[in-house]
Design an enzyme around this catalytic site. Sequence first.
Site, short mmCIF file in Angstrom:
data_model
loop_
_atom_site.label_atom_id
_atom_site.label_comp_id
_atom_site.label_asym_id
_atom_site.label_seq_id
_atom_site.Cartn_x
_atom_site.Cartn_y
_atom_site.Cartn_z
N CYS A 2 -0.57 125.36 23.89
CA CYS A 2 -0.96 126.01 24.93
C CYS A 2 0.49 126.58 25.60
CB CYS A 2 -1.80 125.55 25.98
SG CYS A 2 -3.11 124.65 25.39
N ARG A 27 2.65 131.24 19.80
CA ARG A 27 2.41 129.97 19.69
C ARG A 27 0.71 129.71 19.23
NH1 ARG A 27 5.66 127.28 24.00
NH2 ARG A 27 3.96 125.68 24.34
N TRP A 73 -4.97 126.65 23.24
CA TRP A 73 -5.35 126.25 21.90
C TRP A 73 -6.16 125.13 22.09
CZ3 TRP A 73 -4.43 127.38 16.88
CH2 TRP A 73 -4.95 126.07 16.05
N ASN A 99 -1.31 121.93 29.52
CA ASN A 99 -0.82 121.86 28.15
C ASN A 99 -0.75 120.30 27.66
OD1 ASN A 99 -0.20 121.94 25.51
ND2 ASN A 99 1.86 122.81 25.89
N GLY A 100 -1.63 119.62 26.97
CA GLY A 100 -1.63 118.18 26.64
C GLY A 100 -3.05 117.64 26.33
N GLU A 480 1.08 116.93 -3.81
CA GLU A 480 1.43 117.73 -2.51
C GLU A 480 2.92 118.26 -2.50
OE1 GLU A 480 -0.07 119.34 -0.43
OE2 GLU A 480 1.22 119.79 1.22
#
Length: 607
Positions: A2, A27, A73, A99-100, A480
Amino acid sequence: MCGIIGYTGHRTVVPILIGALKRMEYRGYDSAGVAVLNGALRIEKDAGKVQNLEQKIRDAQLSGQTGIGHTRWATHGAPTQLNAHPHTDDEFQIALVHNGIIENYSALRQELTKSGHEFKTETDTEVVAALIQEFYQGDFAHAVQKALKLVKGTYGLAILSVNHPGMVIAARMGSPMVIGHGDGENFVASDPTAFLHFTRDVTYLEDGEIAVVTSDKVEYRTLADEHIDKKLEQLTFDIAAIEKGGFSHFMLKEICEQPQTVADSMRGRLLIDEGTVKFGGMAAVMETLNQAKRVLFLGCGTSWHAGLVGEYLMEELAGVPAEVEYASEFRYRSPALEPGTIVFAISQSGETADTLAAIREAKRHGAPVFGICNVVGSSIARETNAGVFLHAGPEIGVASTKAFTSQITVLFMLALQMGRARRVGASRGRELVQELREIPNKISRILATREKIETIAHHYKQCRNFLYLGRGVNFPVALEGALKLKEISYIHAEGYPAAEMKHGPIALIDRDMPVVFIASKDGVYEKVLSNIEEVRARGGRVLVIATEGDQEIANHADEVVYIPSTDPLLTPLLTVIPLQLLSYYMAVQRGCDVDQPRNLAKSVTVE
Ligand code: AGP
């Protein structure tokens, strides 16, 4: 992750907030909002892009000189207008952006509900606003300090109080917060991109600190109310560099984020003393998981490779028959899904058309389908019966890196949880949980050797073909590694089970086709060693990913990159890191467009 902006000063705040949010759009986010103080607290927020918000703000005629803004986000709660930040307490006295991840938000929410607070969103963030209001008795900073002492998890916060016009409080625990110092104005942000146009004079908050910001003063304190002095620093980044966090490419940034993102994928989910895990998003379906007779993983590309690791982990830990299918194949054949089969759809974007179609096919056959996604509110997250989010933050580089290690972390935890319900004892469970907790630091140790990998890339960047070989849980990592090299450096590379080399590919071995072996110390190490000798006996060049302390392997290889030792089942989380870096440096040295490789899209939303 975020984006956070806060401002107080002599300018009209709305254009500053909107401009800052736009500069942080890179972002990745799925909703946005602002709160402005002008006598009262005014909030406008919405799902979708910042430009949708701009129109709402114009219509609402927001004005003022103090405010906060946020691009979200989603990690908890779908990306809706209601869940968008800012969030407030139920008396609309406190507004904040976050954010977190608040690990103990449900316990706090229960307590606050008991003391009469009402909640209206699904987010963890709303709890913090209520907690600050709970402690508010006239001193804004003290209320914030008391509240944050009870919070577990990570946060970067910008907070307003209707009773303290002209003041923004910033706080940091695990998520960056930077203060921008202007003339008669000050800024707080998660990312200096937000205010770089106004000032390059900055100070940084450390974990456990708050900043009390007004237009002409910034005070720094700990949560224990100790006052701190900080020296101004000068920002020297250019904007483009900041967007990539100072890295040359998003891919390298995301490779280097993996200690943090792997930690975030397990955050709040480990039951250390019991030696098991818990997933909020799977609580309602635990019975189905415990009764499962077979597990089917569906995915594409890197997510398919993660599913292949999941197959090994599920059978090894839970003893449940497991298999992985390409979603694109599954959707067109008549799958025989016996009763008792559960399906996990793995997808970073949550929008891959083939995976979405395969989910619908599996549901049509009556199987319960669970999502393992990185994007909250994505189609796959919405169409599955339950699931687990990666919490890896937006993955911008087209080549998937941090999502892969987060997928494996989640798959490991799922296999452990199902194993503990079947045959894994508590002490083995505790051992595995402890080993898992050490993985982020071990990834950091590998990242610290990236210059060596860059040098190795120099020696091999002109090669036109590579072979990647591994056994057991590291066979999918070989696949991968080959995919990473192919998709960003355009060098042809194939991954194979190491033992399969004798059944054909060995005919290709010569000096011009380097062979990358994954030879970590595990039950198949000696077998891999003989495969290495088979290649060297035919003049092939050998690059080996080996376990620290294994000096012997250096006598059998042209290049060795070491990884720290860990439980064999967890080695994919480590062995893949040098392969990601090798492909990155090869691509850079070949002048390829690392973040947007030719012909590729980040999310394949078409067939
Ligand atoms: C991986 O580096 C590629 N970008 C691609 O294979 C990707 O993993 C695949 O398209 C699946 O995407 P998803 O995880 O978003 O479903």
